[in-house]
Design a protein around this motif. Sequence first.
Motif, PDB file in Angstrom:
ATOM      1  N   PRO A  92       0.760  -1.162   0.128  1.00 45.53           N
ATOM      2  CA  PRO A  92       0.158   0.197  -0.093  1.00 45.53           C
ATOM      3  C   PRO A  92       0.894   1.368  -0.177  1.00 45.53           C
ATOM      4  O   PRO A  92       0.607   2.275  -0.630  1.00 45.53           O
ATOM      5  N   GLU A  93       2.013   1.258   0.661  1.00 46.92           N
ATOM      6  CA  GLU A  93       2.687   2.521   0.862  1.00 46.92           C
ATOM      7  C   GLU A  93       3.417   2.879  -0.612  1.00 46.92           C
ATOM      8  O   GLU A  93       3.402   3.898  -0.931  1.00 46.92           O
ATOM      9  N   LEU A  94       3.783   1.740  -1.169  1.00 44.51           N
ATOM     10  CA  LEU A  94       4.566   1.955  -2.547  1.00 44.51           C
ATOM     11  C   LEU A  94       3.335   2.385  -3.344  1.00 44.51           C
ATOM     12  O   LEU A  94       3.856   3.098  -4.296  1.00 44.51           O
ATOM     13  N   ARG A  95       2.312   1.983  -3.420  1.00 42.37           N
ATOM     14  CA  ARG A  95       1.376   2.374  -4.516  1.00 42.37           C
ATOM     15  C   ARG A  95       1.114   3.964  -4.149  1.00 42.37           C
ATOM     16  O   ARG A  95       0.796   4.847  -5.112  1.00 42.37           O
ATOM     17  N   SER A  96       0.995   4.327  -2.829  1.00 44.85           N
ATOM     18  CA  SER A  96       0.595   5.751  -2.576  1.00 44.85           C
ATOM     19  C   SER A  96       1.842   6.646  -3.066  1.00 44.85           C
ATOM     20  O   SER A  96       1.759   7.489  -3.425  1.00 44.85           O
ATOM     21  N   VAL A  97       2.999   6.162  -2.619  1.00 45.75           N
ATOM     22  CA  VAL A  97       3.812   6.898  -2.969  1.00 45.75           C
ATOM     23  C   VAL A  97       4.322   7.229  -4.664  1.00 45.75           C
ATOM     24  O   VAL A  97       4.570   8.301  -5.007  1.00 45.75           O
ATOM     25  N   TRP A  98       4.184   6.106  -5.260  1.00 45.75           N
ATOM     26  CA  TRP A  98       4.081   6.072  -6.611  1.00 45.75           C
ATOM     27  C   TRP A  98       3.192   6.781  -7.412  1.00 45.75           C
ATOM     28  O   TRP A  98       3.291   7.738  -8.409  1.00 45.75           O
ATOM     29  N   ARG A  99       1.857   7.049  -6.712  1.00 48.19           N
ATOM     30  CA  ARG A  99       0.780   7.912  -7.045  1.00 48.19           C
ATOM     31  C   ARG A  99       1.255   9.556  -6.943  1.00 48.19           C
ATOM     32  O   ARG A  99       1.322  10.225  -7.776  1.00 48.19           O
ATOM     33  N   ASP A 100       1.758   9.749  -5.889  1.00 46.63           N
ATOM     34  CA  ASP A 100       2.491  11.115  -5.646  1.00 46.63           C
ATOM     35  C   ASP A 100       3.445  11.267  -6.606  1.00 46.63           C
ATOM     36  O   ASP A 100       3.358  12.496  -7.128  1.00 46.63           O
ATOM     37  N   LYS A 101       4.217  10.473  -6.779  1.00 44.39           N
ATOM     38  CA  LYS A 101       5.352  10.804  -7.849  1.00 44.39           C
ATOM     39  C   LYS A 101       4.790  11.061  -9.314  1.00 44.39           C
ATOM     40  O   LYS A 101       5.132  11.876  -9.941  1.00 44.39           O
ATOM     41  N   MET A 102       3.794  10.368  -9.539  1.00 41.20           N
ATOM     42  CA  MET A 102       2.796  10.342 -10.843  1.00 41.20           C
ATOM     43  C   MET A 102       2.347  11.956 -10.776  1.00 41.20           C
ATOM     44  O   MET A 102       2.575  12.722 -11.808  1.00 41.20           O
ATOM     45  N   ILE A 103       1.794  12.435 -10.025  1.00 39.72           N
ATOM     46  CA  ILE A 103       1.245  13.801  -9.787  1.00 39.72           C
ATOM     47  C   ILE A 103       2.241  14.949 -10.026  1.00 39.72           C
ATOM     48  O   ILE A 103       2.218  15.810 -10.781  1.00 39.72           O
ATOM     49  N   GLN A 104       3.362  14.582  -9.031  1.00 42.98           N
ATOM     50  CA  GLN A 104       4.606  15.474  -9.332  1.00 42.98           C
ATOM     51  C   GLN A 104       5.131  15.735 -10.723  1.00 42.98           C
ATOM     52  O   GLN A 104       5.510  16.800 -11.120  1.00 42.98           O
ATOM     53  N   GLU A 105       5.174  14.385 -11.296  1.00 47.37           N
ATOM     54  CA  GLU A 105       6.055  14.415 -12.701  1.00 47.37           C
ATOM     55  C   GLU A 105       4.881  14.711 -13.994  1.00 47.37           C
ATOM     56  O   GLU A 105       5.174  15.088 -14.949  1.00 47.37           O
ATOM     57  N   ASN A 106       3.632  14.848 -13.564  1.00 41.44           N
ATOM     58  CA  ASN A 106       2.768  14.994 -14.599  1.00 41.44           C
ATOM     59  C   ASN A 106       1.672  15.952 -13.957  1.00 41.44           C
ATOM     60  O   ASN A 106       0.560  15.689 -13.535  1.00 41.44           O
ATOM     61  N   PRO A 107       1.962  17.207 -14.068  1.00 41.04           N
ATOM     62  CA  PRO A 107       1.444  18.511 -13.586  1.00 41.04           C
ATOM     63  C   PRO A 107      -0.490  18.264 -14.127  1.00 41.04           C
ATOM     64  O   PRO A 107      -1.311  18.739 -13.196  1.00 41.04           O
ATOM     65  N   SER A 108      -0.290  17.787 -15.371  1.00 38.08           N
ATOM     66  CA  SER A 108      -1.760  17.720 -15.830  1.00 38.08           C
ATOM     67  C   SER A 108      -2.689  16.826 -15.117  1.00 38.08           C
ATOM     68  O   SER A 108      -4.014  16.658 -15.235  1.00 38.08           O
ATOM     69  N   LEU A 109      -2.141  15.993 -14.356  1.00 38.61           N
ATOM     70  CA  LEU A 109      -2.779  15.106 -13.570  1.00 38.61           C
ATOM     71  C   LEU A 109      -3.537  15.702 -12.339  1.00 38.61           C
ATOM     72  O   LEU A 109      -4.709  15.273 -11.894  1.00 38.61           O
ATOM     73  N   GLU A 110      -3.193  16.863 -11.876  1.00 40.31           N
ATOM     74  CA  GLU A 110      -3.719  17.346 -10.661  1.00 40.31           C
ATOM     75  C   GLU A 110      -4.965  17.860 -10.940  1.00 40.31           C
ATOM     76  O   GLU A 110      -5.811  18.417 -11.979  1.00 40.31           O
ATOM     77  N   GLY A 111      -5.994  17.345 -10.020  1.00 41.09           N
ATOM     78  CA  GLY A 111      -7.222  17.650  -9.879  1.00 41.09           C
ATOM     79  C   GLY A 111      -8.225  16.638 -10.764  1.00 41.09           C
ATOM     80  O   GLY A 111      -9.307  16.662 -10.916  1.00 41.09           O
ATOM     81  N   LYS A 112      -7.368  15.592 -11.631  1.00 37.81           N
ATOM     82  CA  LYS A 112      -8.231  14.678 -12.209  1.00 37.81           C
ATOM     83  C   LYS A 112      -8.671  13.341 -11.546  1.00 37.81           C
ATOM     84  O   LYS A 112      -7.858  13.144 -10.435  1.00 37.81           O
ATOM     85  N   SER A 113      -9.532  12.633 -11.947  1.00 38.77           N
ATOM     86  CA  SER A 113      -9.999  11.491 -11.085  1.00 38.77           C
ATOM     87  C   SER A 113      -9.359  10.344 -11.716  1.00 38.77           C
ATOM     88  O   SER A 113      -9.364   9.923 -12.916  1.00 38.77           O
ATOM     89  N   PHE A 114      -8.272   9.751 -11.272  1.00 31.29           N
ATOM     90  CA  PHE A 114      -7.951   8.303 -11.305  1.00 31.29           C
ATOM     91  C   PHE A 114      -7.605   7.593 -10.248  1.00 31.29           C
ATOM     92  O   PHE A 114      -7.455   8.017  -8.964  1.00 31.29           O
ATOM     93  N   GLY A 115      -7.152   6.254 -10.267  1.00 30.34           N
ATOM     94  CA  GLY A 115      -7.144   5.488  -9.303  1.00 30.34           C
ATOM     95  C   GLY A 115      -5.870   5.306  -8.671  1.00 30.34           C
ATOM     96  O   GLY A 115      -4.930   5.993  -9.180  1.00 30.34           O
ATOM     97  N   GLN A 116      -5.711   4.416  -7.799  1.00 30.80           N
ATOM     98  CA  GLN A 116      -4.491   4.094  -7.156  1.00 30.80           C
ATOM     99  C   GLN A 116      -3.547   3.319  -7.787  1.00 30.80           C
ATOM    100  O   GLN A 116      -4.199   2.132  -8.365  1.00 30.80           O
ATOM    101  N   PRO A 117      -2.458   3.437  -8.223  1.00 26.34           N
ATOM    102  CA  PRO A 117      -1.807   2.353  -8.987  1.00 26.34           C
ATOM    103  C   PRO A 117      -1.787   1.000  -8.504  1.00 26.34           C
ATOM    104  O   PRO A 117      -1.634   0.856  -7.265  1.00 26.34           O
TER     105      PRO A 117
END
Length: 432
Positions: A92-117
């Motif tokens: 679970p922690e890896l999934r959460s950290v990877w999701r945070d990384k995705m948002i940081q590296e892909n600003p267009s994801l901010e505010g979008k609805s997408f699931g946990q990796p």
Amino acid sequence: MNPLAEQLNESVKSGNRHVYDMLSTLGKEIYFPKEGILSQSAEASAHAKKYNATIGIATENGIPMHLAAIQDTLSAYKPQDLYPYAPPAGKPELRSVWRDKMIQENPSLEGKSFGQPIVTNALTHGLSIVADLFVDEGDVVIYPDKNWENYELTFGIRRHADIVNFPLFTEDMTFNSAGLREALLAQKDKGKAIVILNFPNNPTGYTPGAKEGGEIVAAIQAAAEEGINVVVVTDDAYFGLFFEDSLHESLFGKLAGLHPRILPIKVDGATKEEYVWGFRVGFITYAAEDQAVLTALEQKTLGIIRATISSGAHPSQTFVLHALKSPEFTAQKEEKFRIMKGRANKVKALLDSGKYGDVWEYYPFNSGYFMCLKLKTVAAEALRQHLIHQYGIGTIALGETDLRIAFSCIAEEHLEELFDLIYQGVLDLQGK
């Protein structure tokens, strides 16, 4: 059909009927068991404080049983972070950290609805999950003519899809978004298509620019507006290795929430991003406006994982999580990026020097691990064979004219000798 599968299907239907129509027969039938060994073991872990005789591991002195011969080489890690089964969806922690990384590296994801990796056994496994969930025999899978050969196995051979290719490049050597649009709109009678977007591209090392990226998104949107359900897979295997002025984000962010008939799926991983090829840690992430749809797709994905590999390797997930949380991670990754960029720039300088222009051209490259030569005078396979036997040089022949070179694994100071020898190989075959 199992009642749990029917329940998941109803959740998808009520949230987005188009996504339900995208599912394959297997995708509709699959579910993750709520009553079984895993669920009973989870309940026991929470409540069986005296003796927990459920899960199929051995314990000793309150921790997972292990051999000193193994643990001695992994002493920096706790046994409980190595030896038990990882959850089917991943740590679970890896999934959460990877999701945070995705948002940081892909600003267009901010505010979008997408699931946990969800953790996969690297990217091939993620693509295989997509194939199982969304591809039936005769469904059309669209990707460019210059592609990773495993797509054919994953979608064509395993799932009997109809593969539709379009030229990757226009005559001006930009991404052929018109070709993509044409291939998509040709599926109007079928009403469904699966599209694979692989940037940086394997084998060419090409990533589109911002204008081309907009054209790609517009082509997919046009298909959706024509009534075609489009599953769009962004195969982001080489994400982050952008060396020039190209897109520096995944198109997943631009596609998320774009249209009800578009289901964006991001397949990525630590494999190449963090230089841990043998760890086999990848992720699959869905974007959908309705939370019930995201939950149902996650449960169906877990059903596929449970039915195939059960769960991913725990130690490699622990290693990747440790790295992502390390204070030195960013600086160390930047150091490797500079090495890779230096190699790419050196290759481009060599190719633009005029030394080799009489025997080959090269396809545009600005990212990733690879570049491709377009040979003018000799066949790619003949040159590949000559190079490996005469000069001890390994390359990949693709079709009649294309030769793929992985500059990722050649030190910068050796690149000029490499291309000089490839050039000499061409001259040998020409009889000069």
